[in-house]
Structures are given as C-alpha cells and as structure tokens.
Design a protein around this motif. Structure first.
Motif, mmCIF file in Angstrom:
data_model
loop_
_atom_site.group_PDB
_atom_site.id
_atom_site.type_symbol
_atom_site.label_atom_id
_atom_site.label_comp_id
_atom_site.label_asym_id
_atom_site.label_seq_id
_atom_site.Cartn_x
_atom_site.Cartn_y
_atom_site.Cartn_z
ATOM 1 N N LYS A 50 0.860 -1.171 0.000
ATOM 2 C CA LYS A 50 0.000 0.000 0.000
ATOM 3 C C LYS A 50 0.894 1.219 0.000
ATOM 4 O O LYS A 50 1.823 1.320 0.810
ATOM 5 C CB LYS A 50 -0.897 0.021 1.228
ATOM 6 N N CYS A 53 -0.367 7.969 -3.472
ATOM 7 C CA CYS A 53 -0.187 8.366 -4.860
ATOM 8 C C CYS A 53 0.361 9.796 -4.913
ATOM 9 O O CYS A 53 0.609 10.424 -3.872
ATOM 10 C CB CYS A 53 -1.494 8.257 -5.641
ATOM 11 N N CYS A 58 -6.035 13.285 -2.520
ATOM 12 C CA CYS A 58 -6.650 12.006 -2.889
ATOM 13 C C CYS A 58 -7.413 11.487 -1.670
ATOM 14 O O CYS A 58 -6.861 11.380 -0.570
ATOM 15 C CB CYS A 58 -5.583 11.007 -3.321
ATOM 16 N N LEU A 60 -8.529 8.481 -0.953
ATOM 17 C CA LEU A 60 -8.015 7.215 -0.431
ATOM 18 C C LEU A 60 -6.755 7.432 0.408
ATOM 19 O O LEU A 60 -6.584 6.828 1.472
ATOM 20 C CB LEU A 60 -7.708 6.240 -1.571
ATOM 21 N N CYS A 61 -5.861 8.297 -0.074
ATOM 22 C CA CYS A 61 -4.620 8.558 0.654
ATOM 23 C C CYS A 61 -4.901 9.318 1.952
ATOM 24 O O CYS A 61 -4.314 9.013 3.000
ATOM 25 C CB CYS A 61 -3.640 9.352 -0.211
ATOM 26 N N GLN A 65 -6.252 4.770 3.716
ATOM 27 C CA GLN A 65 -6.418 3.493 3.019
ATOM 28 C C GLN A 65 -5.295 3.278 2.004
ATOM 29 O O GLN A 65 -4.791 2.179 1.864
ATOM 30 C CB GLN A 65 -7.775 3.451 2.322
ATOM 31 N N GLY A 66 -4.902 4.306 1.304
ATOM 32 C CA GLY A 66 -3.821 4.195 0.329
ATOM 33 C C GLY A 66 -4.232 3.392 -0.891
ATOM 34 O O GLY A 66 -5.399 3.025 -1.048
ATOM 35 N N HIS A 67 -3.283 3.150 -1.760
ATOM 36 C CA HIS A 67 -3.525 2.409 -2.996
ATOM 37 C C HIS A 67 -2.763 1.090 -2.931
ATOM 38 O O HIS A 67 -1.564 1.069 -2.700
ATOM 39 C CB HIS A 67 -3.053 3.219 -4.206
ATOM 40 N N SER A 68 -3.480 0.006 -3.139
ATOM 41 C CA SER A 68 -2.866 -1.323 -3.084
ATOM 42 C C SER A 68 -2.374 -1.716 -4.465
ATOM 43 O O SER A 68 -3.052 -1.473 -5.465
ATOM 44 C CB SER A 68 -3.873 -2.361 -2.607
ATOM 45 N N SER A 69 -1.204 -2.328 -4.488
ATOM 46 C CA SER A 69 -0.682 -2.886 -5.735
ATOM 47 C C SER A 69 0.302 -3.996 -5.393
ATOM 48 O O SER A 69 0.892 -4.014 -4.315
ATOM 49 C CB SER A 69 0.003 -1.811 -6.584
ATOM 50 N N TYR A 84 6.379 -3.401 -10.556
ATOM 51 C CA TYR A 84 4.924 -3.355 -10.394
ATOM 52 C C TYR A 84 4.304 -4.535 -11.138
ATOM 53 O O TYR A 84 4.677 -4.856 -12.263
ATOM 54 C CB TYR A 84 4.378 -2.035 -10.946
ATOM 55 N N ASP A 87 -2.809 -6.401 -10.940
ATOM 56 C CA ASP A 87 -3.597 -7.363 -10.154
ATOM 57 C C ASP A 87 -3.894 -8.644 -10.925
ATOM 58 O O ASP A 87 -3.793 -9.734 -10.370
ATOM 59 C CB ASP A 87 -4.930 -6.732 -9.712
#
Length: 128
Positions: A50, A53, A58, A60-61, A65-69, A84, A87
C-alpha cells in the motif's frame, strides 16, 4: 512416533526415485523429466503493498487506506529491484515464484544424486 513416520516417508520417497546403482545419465533424465512442467519460473517474492499516490487531496490517501498494488521483489547481481505487477497478473507471477522454489529443491536433490552416481560409477570402475 510422528518423527519416525516423517523419516520413514522421506526414505520411501528417496527409494522411489533413486536406485543404489543410479548412473549420471539416469540422474540427467530424471532431472529433465522433473523440470519439464516447471514453467514459468521466477526467483524473488511478490507482495501486496500500500502506498500513497502523487495526486493532491486524494480521498483514499487522506483516509489512510492508500492504494494497493502487487510488486515483485528480487535481486539482479548485488542490486535489489521491484517491479509493479498488475492485479490480474499476480497469480501468474506467484505460480512462477513457487515453480522457482520447486526448481531450487530439485537442483539440490539432483546435485546429491549426481554426486552419488559419480561415486557409484567410480567404485564400479575400480572393482573391475
């Protein structure tokens, strides 16, 4: 009792695959057959990360929660790398990593069996 069963299973497995008079050529054929279906292969690890961005404000940030990858982590020479992984490709990369681990185990077994086969061959030449 459990330890005895594990040792017994390991011995049985070894005897299924290896004879006492195995020759180096037989080890080569065994190894080639064992790795035939081990594709794709990869070494490293994959993990879900996580991270924030680059967009300002943002939601989510800001919520934490952030961004999952997914990312593949590994080494190239003395340097670490990460790549990277989309998904939809994560499962394929995970399978490649597991195949790589299985290949490493097979290489260890092949080295042991090859050495024993060479010693058997040497012993047979010496007794003639």
């Amino acid at each position: 009792m459990i330890l005895f069963l594990c040792i017994l299973c390991m011995c049985d497995t070894t005897h299924l695959y290896m004879t006492e008079s195995e020759r180096p050529e037989q080890v080569r054929r065994w190894f080639q057959a064992a790795i035939r279906d081990l594709w794709p292969v990869a070494v490293g690890s994959i993990s879900l990360r996580k991270s924030p961005c680059i967009r300002k404000h943002c939601s989510l940030c800001e919520s934490g929660q952030g961004h999952s990858s997914y990312a593949l982590y590994g080494r190239r020479g003395n340097r670490r790398f990460s790549i990277y992984v989309p998904d939809e490709l994560a499962g394929d990369v995970e399978k490649a990593i597991q195949n790589g681990r299985d290949l490493q185990k097979l290489m260890g077994e092949a080295g042991r069996r090859y050495t024993l086969a060479l010693k058997n061959e040497r012993r047979a030449r010496g007794s003639k």
